[in-house]
Design a protein around this motif. Sequence first.
Motif, short mmCIF file in Angstrom:
data_model
loop_
_atom_site.label_atom_id
_atom_site.label_comp_id
_atom_site.label_asym_id
_atom_site.label_seq_id
_atom_site.Cartn_x
_atom_site.Cartn_y
_atom_site.Cartn_z
N GLY A 1 1.78 5.74 -8.73
CA GLY A 1 0.34 5.50 -8.71
C GLY A 1 -0.47 6.69 -9.18
O GLY A 1 0.07 7.76 -9.45
N GLY A 2 -1.76 6.47 -9.27
CA GLY A 2 -2.67 7.56 -9.63
C GLY A 2 -2.58 7.97 -11.08
O GLY A 2 -3.07 9.05 -11.45
N LEU A 3 -1.98 7.15 -11.94
CA LEU A 3 -1.85 7.57 -13.33
C LEU A 3 -3.23 7.60 -14.00
O LEU A 3 -4.04 6.69 -13.82
CB LEU A 3 -0.90 6.65 -14.10
CG LEU A 3 0.54 6.57 -13.57
CD1 LEU A 3 1.44 5.82 -14.56
CD2 LEU A 3 1.11 7.96 -13.31
N GLY A 4 -3.46 8.64 -14.78
CA GLY A 4 -4.74 8.79 -15.47
C GLY A 4 -5.91 8.83 -14.50
O GLY A 4 -7.02 8.41 -14.82
N GLY A 5 -5.67 9.33 -13.30
CA GLY A 5 -6.76 9.49 -12.33
C GLY A 5 -7.11 8.21 -11.60
O GLY A 5 -8.10 8.14 -10.87
N ARG A 6 -6.30 7.15 -11.77
CA ARG A 6 -6.58 5.88 -11.05
C ARG A 6 -6.62 6.18 -9.55
O ARG A 6 -5.80 6.92 -9.03
CB ARG A 6 -5.46 4.88 -11.34
CG ARG A 6 -5.72 3.50 -10.73
CD ARG A 6 -5.12 2.47 -11.63
NE ARG A 6 -4.91 1.18 -11.05
CZ ARG A 6 -4.85 0.07 -11.80
NH1 ARG A 6 -4.99 0.16 -13.12
NH2 ARG A 6 -4.64 -1.09 -11.27
N ASP A 7 -7.60 5.58 -8.94
CA ASP A 7 -7.82 5.81 -7.52
C ASP A 7 -6.55 5.45 -6.71
O ASP A 7 -5.86 4.50 -7.05
CB ASP A 7 -9.00 4.93 -7.07
CG ASP A 7 -9.58 5.43 -5.76
OD1 ASP A 7 -9.30 6.59 -5.41
OD2 ASP A 7 -10.29 4.65 -5.09
N ILE A 8 -6.28 6.23 -5.70
CA ILE A 8 -5.16 5.90 -4.81
C ILE A 8 -5.77 5.60 -3.43
O ILE A 8 -5.86 6.48 -2.59
CB ILE A 8 -4.15 7.07 -4.69
CG1 ILE A 8 -3.75 7.58 -6.08
CG2 ILE A 8 -2.91 6.64 -3.90
CD1 ILE A 8 -2.98 8.89 -6.06
N PRO A 9 -6.23 4.37 -3.26
CA PRO A 9 -6.94 4.09 -2.00
C PRO A 9 -6.00 4.09 -0.80
O PRO A 9 -4.80 3.87 -0.93
CB PRO A 9 -7.55 2.71 -2.23
CG PRO A 9 -6.84 2.13 -3.38
CD PRO A 9 -6.17 3.23 -4.15
N HIS A 10 -6.62 4.33 0.30
CA HIS A 10 -5.96 4.38 1.59
C HIS A 10 -5.11 3.14 1.83
O HIS A 10 -3.96 3.21 2.27
CB HIS A 10 -7.10 4.57 2.60
CG HIS A 10 -6.76 4.28 4.00
ND1 HIS A 10 -6.80 3.01 4.52
CD2 HIS A 10 -6.37 5.09 5.01
CE1 HIS A 10 -6.45 3.06 5.79
NE2 HIS A 10 -6.20 4.31 6.10
N HIS A 11 -5.64 1.96 1.47
CA HIS A 11 -4.89 0.72 1.79
C HIS A 11 -3.60 0.62 0.97
O HIS A 11 -2.64 0.00 1.41
CB HIS A 11 -5.78 -0.52 1.61
CG HIS A 11 -6.16 -0.82 0.20
ND1 HIS A 11 -5.36 -1.52 -0.66
CD2 HIS A 11 -7.27 -0.48 -0.50
CE1 HIS A 11 -5.97 -1.61 -1.83
NE2 HIS A 11 -7.12 -0.98 -1.76
N GLU A 12 -3.59 1.23 -0.20
CA GLU A 12 -2.35 1.18 -1.00
C GLU A 12 -1.27 2.06 -0.40
O GLU A 12 -0.09 1.72 -0.40
CB GLU A 12 -2.63 1.60 -2.45
CG GLU A 12 -3.27 0.49 -3.26
CD GLU A 12 -3.64 0.92 -4.66
OE1 GLU A 12 -3.17 1.99 -5.13
OE2 GLU A 12 -4.44 0.21 -5.29
N ILE A 13 -1.70 3.18 0.13
CA ILE A 13 -0.75 4.07 0.80
C ILE A 13 -0.20 3.35 2.04
O ILE A 13 1.00 3.36 2.31
CB ILE A 13 -1.44 5.40 1.23
CG1 ILE A 13 -2.02 6.13 0.03
CG2 ILE A 13 -0.49 6.28 2.03
CD1 ILE A 13 -1.02 6.88 -0.80
#
Lengths: 390, 297
Positions: A353-365
């Motif tokens: 995740g987080g590729l190219g600065g894509r948000d890594i929201p809490h719910h995905e974690i």
Amino acid sequence: MNDKFLNGNEAVAYGVLLAKPHVVAAYPITPQTKAVEKISQFVQDGDLDCEYMHVESEHSAMACSIGASSVGARTFTATSSQGLLYMLECLPYASGARLPIVMMNANRAIATPWNIYGDQMDIMYALNSGWVQLFVEDAQEALDVTLQAFKLAEHKDVLAPVVVNLDGFVLTHTYEKVSIPASSEVDAFLPPIAKYDHIMSDEHPMSMCISAGNHQNQGFKQLQHEALFNAEGVFETIEREFSTQFGRAYGGAVDSYRMDDAEIAMLTTGSVTGTARVVVDELRREGIKAGLIKLRMVRPFPTKRLLEVVADLKGLVVFDKNVSFGYEGTIFTNVNSALMQSGKMLKVENVIGGLGGRDIPHHEIKSAYMNLIDKKNSKQVRFSDEEVTA
Amino acid sequence: MSQKLNVRNITENEYFYGHKACGGCGESLALRLALKVLGDEAYLSLPAGCMAAVSFIYPNMAFKNNAIITPFASTAAVTTGVEAGLRALGKKKPLAVGFAGDGGTADIGIQALSGAIDRGEKFIYICTDNEAYMNTGIQKSGLTPFGAATTTTPAGREIRGNINFKKNMFEIVAAHGITYAATASIGYLDDMINKIQKAKDADGPSYIHIYAPCPTGWGCGSEISVDLGKQVVDNGLWYLAEYENGEFKVNRNPDTFEPVAPYLKRQGRFKHLEESDITMIESIRDQKWEYIRNNWV
Ligand SMILES: Cc1ncc(C[n+]2csc(CCOP(=O)(O)OP(=O)(O)O)c2C)c(N)n1
Ligand code: SF4
């Protein structure tokens, strides 16, 4: 000690100021720019007495660093992304010649598509370059690890260049309170660079970066390989000294959070650790025995430490901010290899995740953790958000 | 000003020996003599290329001086890095010298060279020009002259040899406003060593471009390299000049040139050339000299 409100770039710049390098050679690239600007400001103001080389490219930034370090100068440079790739050719020169150069890398996406935001694809290209690879979580750690990095690189049992990785923007551009150690205290922690036998000097002329044929080449590589392994233990010792002196500790190559009785855990590198920490607290409140492993050192790979930490786990998810196209996340590959060596059959999953600065929201974690229990998603390697928005 | 150097007063000390260069190698001769002028205080940087390949073969090191192999594109960068490092460590007048081939200078290394001259640091850059990539097996470089056959510009049925012209590194470097630049040839050794001495005395970046025949790449006898280095100046295909204080100066301005054909015919790389090619080479030479005489003399 004195507190300042700094972003990660500036924190590194203060670390460099306190480390008193003899030579800095750097070329600007977003999101590293502020670090080299700040260092230039220190030099222009006379606060830092060093040769600042305004080079014309990253390839030359590393080449100048190699030149300076080859005569025994303490040397720093900084880069990111395409700049790191451009200097890639020079990285094994530095490590093969056993030059203790320290570099900051602002982790950023690799083109194309062009993207200036943070992910860790860039540094993965350098995994085999012979550099010690460190990752930090916040600005304070960035400053502290910059100081430790010089001591580590220059240690006689290591003598390898070190790269300190900061997630682009998330760390390089966000501000926080940073405690800046007093110069005199840093001097006590980080003495002047030693005079090594393997560098060029008037007293002992040397041929450096030599060629070694079929028979000897492997021997040089073996010595280098062994020295890189030394970096793990030396780093832990340096951190202990650091914490005695400055009162801040980070846990060595592998830091763990609420791992004592954990049954499931996530392994992170860099800034995403902060979000995962919050998720762990929440899961704990819900009665789930979750923990967090923060991998601070990717080369040398701290296999033994990692195995100790995962010993009692039932499930582990590795969060990768990179992808090795056609395979899986690179950290995942490394973790799996370590687990295989121990013979431990642990359920491991990979979330990219987080590729190219894509948000890594809490719910995905959170859902990455939950999947270890619910097994809703059967894919062992998957993207944090499966939706493709290209 | 230092005293004029010649064969009688130049040092007998050797700083470069036991290397594996071919017999008659122009580059190794240039390097050996340059070091006699520069002395043991010089820190050398050499990129990939014949001179690095023949002199750093572990455990047989050929340099008495401090010397380092640089990434191919980075001769000037490593050289200035060494200089900055020594200065930062307190050395008063460090002498850092880069030695690169024509490919390492005019092609892959030109950016680093430009950047380093631009920074204005004191360093010496010596290009030993054998007009092709020799170490990788005689491929065309940006300094390969018109007509020369190389392994990437062979004398084919359709195209005979290299159809490009030699890039003018001396003037490119001068256009940076460099402190001192010069051209030289191993055929005129006194001139060459005194230019290196001037570069050593210069207070800023300096560049010397040395014509250095290569018997292996040029297809000629190893005993004639020095002679070829003289002949090329006498026939006007290479000129001896300097750039100093913002001005160009020609060191040799012969009234008449020797014909180019005998020079070309002694080398395998030109043996396919026809009469019309030779006439063309001569006319390009004449145009260049007209420019030189109008502007620099
Ligand atoms: C980045 C990179 N590309 C290509 C090479 C391969 N290479 C080694 S030496 C050489 C040619 C050198 O030619 P030149 O600079 O003219 O020097 P010479 O061998 O003629 O002395 C090349 C292409 C290399 N070492 N590094
Ligand atoms: S190939 Fe040419 S330049 Fe290379 S060592 Fe032989 S003679 Fe010298």
